[in-house]
Structures are given as C-alpha cells and as structure tokens.
Write a protein that holds these residues in place. Structure first.
Motif: not given
Length: 402
Positions: A70-82, A84-99
């Motif tokens: 759970f995160q929001g308005y990330a300012m870097a594209l980390y490996e867990y967000m790519k 290739e990491a689907k299945g390992s990590f799922n992002i639930e965002t509190m606010f939608v920015g460019p990333l």
C-alpha cells in the motif's frame, strides 16, 4: 485488528533511547528478509517511501508471492512495481500519480478509491501487518519525524497495530512540525540508515490559459480569507498572483513552493484565522530542495494526519474558507469528472469532495472548481471540456449536488 489495538512497546534496550536505536540497526537486505509471502505492507508515499529498503525488497521478487504493498504517489519506479514482479507484488495505491498510472497499465497496480478524510479507516480496514517508512534522524528526546508524506502512514490505524515497523533514517528529510508526525524510537522495531537526496518536483510551467484562469480566481479571494490550493501550473499561477492580498490563512491537504513564497512575501500570515490562528494546517509537502529547507522546523506549519485535515467539519471551522480545485471535464448538469478520462484512471479523489463540502459549510466560504474550457486533440482539433454528457465510463468525483 481494530481501532482499539494496543500500542506496542518495541524497546530492545531499556536504558536509553540511544542504546535502543543502536540495538535496532540493520541492513536494508536484512530488513527486506522480514517480509513474507502474503504479507500486507504499508509503505507510505512520495519521498517517504524508504529507498534502500524498497530496492532490497524488489530484489526478492522471485522469492515472494502475493505481497500487497500500500503506497501513494511514488517518486521512483522500484523493481517491485515492474511487470516482471507481477505475482510477487501487487500495488494498491492511495493516490494516482504518473508512476501509478504506469503500474495500472501494466496490471501490477490498482487504485483504492476513497476521499482522504477516510484514509485512517482505509488503513484500518486493510490491516497491514508490516510497515516501512522513511523519517528524519531522531531529536534529543528520541523522536523521528514522518516528514513530507507522513500522512500516508496513519499512526493509530496503521503504525501502532503493525506486527513489524521498519524505519529508514534519511537526514535529507525536513522536520515537519506537528505532534502527529512524531514517532519515538521505542515504537520502531528495525532501523536502517540511508542518506539519499530527495526527489525534487520542479515548478510546473504556467500556461497562458492557466495565467488567465488564475486572474479570474484571485479576484474571488478576499483579504483575510483562508485558502486551500492543490499543486500544478494553475496553483503556481494563483500563488504568484495572490501576492497582492493581505493576511491570508491556509488550511490545505498539500503545500508546495508557492505557499512558502507567499509566506516570505507576507501574504500568508494566518493572523485572521479563527481556527488554529497563526498556523498553516496541512498534511503533505512536495517541492524543491529550497522548499524542503524552508519548511524544516518551520513552526508556522502544523502538520496533521490527512484524515483530520480533510474532515469537512474541521475545514468548515475556518471562516471564509476558499477552496480551489481542478477538474478534467464537466457536463451540463454540473457533474465534474476530476480523476478519470473515460475509463482511464488519471488521478485520485484526494480531497476535492472534502474541501467542497467543508467550504460549503464554512461561514463566508466559497467553492471554486476550475478547468480550461477547451483542449486540442492529437489531430489538432479544438474540443470542449464542457459537455452535454460525460464520456462513457467517466468517474464523477464531485456530484452536481456539491
């Protein structure tokens, strides 16, 4: 997990907070090993996503499965967000920015719709068992500060009940004044030390249209009013033009460099505020390095949890509250689509509805919803943003009743 969850005593060394701090030091890699498959990890947002920990966690993509972050308005594209990491990590965002938009297009992220006034309840409902965040070095009493995006980590609903709390110390983060943003070393399980420069959001250029819109809006802001601004080109233009006003106050979920410039110019003094007089009430801060220096230990600011700042009842306690927000398009019945373009999620609900409601209840309050009336499409054709009906699938953020 519930709202009555007891605050945990996480001390290792009982003699002093300094000894406790040293005993809790660990490496980013060892901290990342604490995360297990099926964990629910709250990681804050913006410049407070812990960089070293996030990098080490991303490197574990092949080892883990079904970790929800759970995160929001990330300012870097980390490996867990790519992808290739689907299945390992799922992002639930509190606010939608460019990333976050990129993650949603890749199918590795989703937006959890809510107004910021409900963020505490949302954090409680998702019941994260791990928490990781970045904070300032401790003060003389052993308190670190959650800093710029500290409101994406609700204390009572998220940090206190968590099984594991990981804190990454970064001396570049500014100390944002306010008791809500203080966390004692005894409330933390593991500490990482990692100084890294903060992401800077440069001043967004002001278009001719935004300049003209700002001129109209500034005329509607009387001296002594308490204002709420967002961020972007229009907010910057309004900030520049407000310098001729006197004794403005501010109650706003976010502050940007235009706010500190208005304080330096003597425009924002908060002297006329009837609710928290003398204080700018806010929840988030994003801007340039100079801006971060300007807000560091600056006591005109009172940072509070965003679900308190954005409660319409609290907003309404400010007399003459002028809320200024943007929308993407509006139909002839008055429905405003502020977060999606058709079915594509572009932004988040944030605090627009909260501030519309609060300003509506404020004595002498005003609600301003702004948009450029036209845009040019990819073929060079001029199109209207004021439509008979909204495009199919559009999300209505502010209803015609607001």
């Amino acid at each position: 997990m519930n709202s009555t969850a007891q605050k945990k005593d996480r001390r290792i060394k009982m003699s002093s907070w300094q000894e406790d701090y040293k005993a809790k030091l660990t490496s980013p890699e060892d901290a990342a090993k604490l995360i297990k498959s099926n964990d629910r990890l709250f990681m804050g947002g913006g410049v407070n996503i812990p960089k070293a920990f996030a990098t080490a966690l991303g490197a574990r993509a092949g080892e883990l499965s079904n970790v929800t972050i759970f995160q929001g308005y990330a300012m870097a594209l980390y490996e867990y967000m790519k992808p290739e990491a689907k299945g390992s990590f799922n992002i639930e965002t509190m606010f939608v920015g460019p990333l976050e938009r990129i993650c949603m297009e890749w199918g590795v992220g989703s937006y959890k719709p809510h107004s910021f006034s409900d963020l505490g309840k949302i954090a409680l409902s998702v019941a994260p068992n791990r928490v990781a965040f970045s904070a300032t070095p401790p003060d003389k009493d052993g308190y670190v500060n959650k800093s710029c995006f500290g409101s994406f980590l609700p204390r009572k609903e998220c940090l206190e009940p968590a099984e594991t709390v990981i804190c990454e110390i970064n001396s570049h983060l500014p100390w944002c004044c306010g008791d809500d943003f203080k966390v004692h070393i005894s409330e933390i399980d593991y500490i990482i030390e990692n100084d890294n420069p903060l992401f800077e959001l440069p001043e967004i250029p002001i278009t001719d249209v935004e300049q003209k819109m700002a001129e109209y809006i500034v005329e509607m802001v009387p001296d002594g009013a308490t204002i709420q601004l967002g961020f972007g080109g229009l907010a910057n233009a309004i900030g520049h033009l407000l310098k001729g006003k006197k004794d403005l106050g501010m109650h706003s979920e976010v502050i940007t460099p235009s706010v500190t410039e208005l304080i330096k110019a003597g425009t924002i003094t908060c002297k006329k505020k009837n609710f928290y007089p003398g204080k700018v009430i806010t929840a988030f801060a994003v801007g340039t390095n100079q801006f971060y220096k300007d807000i560091d230990h600056n006591e005109i600011f009172e940072f509070k949890e965003v679900h308190w700042v954005n409660q319409p009842e609290n907003i309404a306690k400010n007399d003459n509250l002028v809320s200024i927000n943007n929308t993407l398009m509006i139909d002839l019945t008055g429905q405003a689509a502020s977060e999606s373009i058709g079915v594509k999620q572009y932004s988040g609900t944030g605090g627009q509805v909260n501030f519309n409601q609060g300003a509506k209840m404020s004595r002498g309050g005003k609600r301003i919803l702004s948009l450029a009336s036209t845009y040019t499409d990819k073929d060079g054709n001029l199109k209207s943003k004021i439509l008979p009906t909204l495009p199919e699938g559009s999300i209505v953020t502010t209803s015609r009743n607001e």
